[in-house]
Design an enzyme around this catalytic site. Sequence first.
Site, PDB file in Angstrom:
ATOM      1  N   ASP A 246      -2.447  -7.342  -3.118  1.00  9.62           N
ATOM      2  CA  ASP A 246      -3.186  -6.651  -4.164  1.00  9.62           C
ATOM      3  C   ASP A 246      -4.593  -6.379  -3.668  1.00  9.62           C
ATOM      4  O   ASP A 246      -5.223  -7.253  -3.037  1.00  9.62           O
ATOM      5  CB  ASP A 246      -3.280  -7.503  -5.436  1.00  9.62           C
ATOM      6  CG  ASP A 246      -1.999  -7.479  -6.262  1.00  9.62           C
ATOM      7  OD1 ASP A 246      -0.993  -6.918  -5.779  1.00  9.62           O
ATOM      8  OD2 ASP A 246      -2.011  -8.026  -7.375  1.00  9.62           O
ATOM      9  N   ARG A 298       6.457  -0.141  -5.878  1.00  8.00           N
ATOM     10  CA  ARG A 298       5.035  -0.320  -5.527  1.00  8.00           C
ATOM     11  C   ARG A 298       4.816  -0.468  -4.025  1.00  8.00           C
ATOM     12  O   ARG A 298       4.395  -1.511  -3.538  1.00  8.00           O
ATOM     13  CB  ARG A 298       4.435  -1.519  -6.258  1.00  8.00           C
ATOM     14  CG  ARG A 298       4.413  -1.360  -7.764  1.00  8.00           C
ATOM     15  CD  ARG A 298       3.632  -2.472  -8.422  1.00  8.00           C
ATOM     16  NE  ARG A 298       3.542  -2.283  -9.869  1.00  8.00           N
ATOM     17  CZ  ARG A 298       2.848  -3.048 -10.695  1.00  8.00           C
ATOM     18  NH1 ARG A 298       2.169  -4.078 -10.193  1.00  8.00           N
ATOM     19  NH2 ARG A 298       2.821  -2.800 -11.988  1.00  8.00           N
TER      20      ARG A 298
END
Length: 421
Positions: A246, A298
């Site tokens: 992330d 993702r």
Amino acid sequence: MAHAHIAEFDDYWKSRAEQAQKDALQAYHPHPEEVTNQLNYDVEEALTVKNSTRRVLRGKKNKKGGPCMATNPIDRCWRCDPNWASNRKRLADCARGFGRNSVGGKFGRYYVVTDSSDTDLVNPKPGTLRHAVIQKAPLWIIFARSMIIRLSEELIMTGDKTIDGRGANVRIAYGAGITIQFVKNVIIHNIHIHDINAGSGGNIRDSINHIGFRTKSDGDGISIFGSSHIWIDHVSMSNCQDGLIDAIMGSTAITISNCHFTHHNEVMLFGASDSYSDDQRMQVTVAFNHFGQGLVQRMPRCRWGFFHVVNNDYTHWLMYAIGGSQHPTIISQGNRFIAPLDLNAKQVTKRDYAPESDWKNWRWRSEGDLLMNGAFFVQSGKRLSKRRYSRPGMIKYKPGTFVTRLTRYAGTLVCGIGRPC
């Protein structure tokens, strides 16, 4: 989310956050196309067969016993040197893309991790990885032997650090992950990160002169928060409780390259909130990675910023490969996308929380991608400029048909002393 597991945002963390924001603003490139064009040029150079290159590589062997085959510009910079162990810091000159200025611990001394334990979070034992990453000075961190490091809680790094796993089989597994928060200049290279769980929090030393109380961590493999000049290269990642990687809260100047991702749902998230507009300065390069077995979605999912996705191999996904919201710019060049058998998952792209009347203006462009097994990329926004740039911008990236060669050694490498990796 704004405090990222920091229970008390004290003077130390306020100062670190303010400096990180200044660093991120300086790292932001006002003309990101110049960076993508430079990477395209470097790819072409790496794949250009020249007699001089053949002479340099002759006689040097790779891990399979054949000639060294460093076929992308990052690997070509260092991998065919049999004396890499004596020239470890040369790696810091090899980054490309938006994270190209990441120097890690290049200007510091070597620190050898000799102890795989992580039992004291307040006063880490010398010789452990946690003791290494909290030091104030730049460090190039290496490992005395192969080891599995089970982090009791998130590993909170200070800036100007390189974690270099070459020459050993280093695994961060079965515990918490790595947190890169409000710092700059971090390189993570040639380690395995897998089976990561959320931490419970508590008092954790986050620098030599500060201990803070942390709340529960998310379970990311690598969490980049408000940081800049970050390079993640030749890392193998799988099965983390939250994301594999992330990057959020204004992080920028990031390259993720030569990695191998497997067995995970939400692989990479760039920008955590549709409401956090400071992520518009986020600039990330995703290059030469292999998105492999057991992945769902993702790869990456993007908000706000500018993202160059170039020469990656997407061999597996269950839902979609590249997604986003809040009008990110996504430039996809020379990737290979192999769609799954599911007729409902052939589309490479997924746009969230916006009607077509809005997303049709988002700049998502595909150029030179190889779309296989019914895969299709829905483009939008302005076409890529065809104007002539400086010389580096005039030579194109390699098309998707070259991807298997460019990503052949994605993931961790087996590096033996005295021979190429």
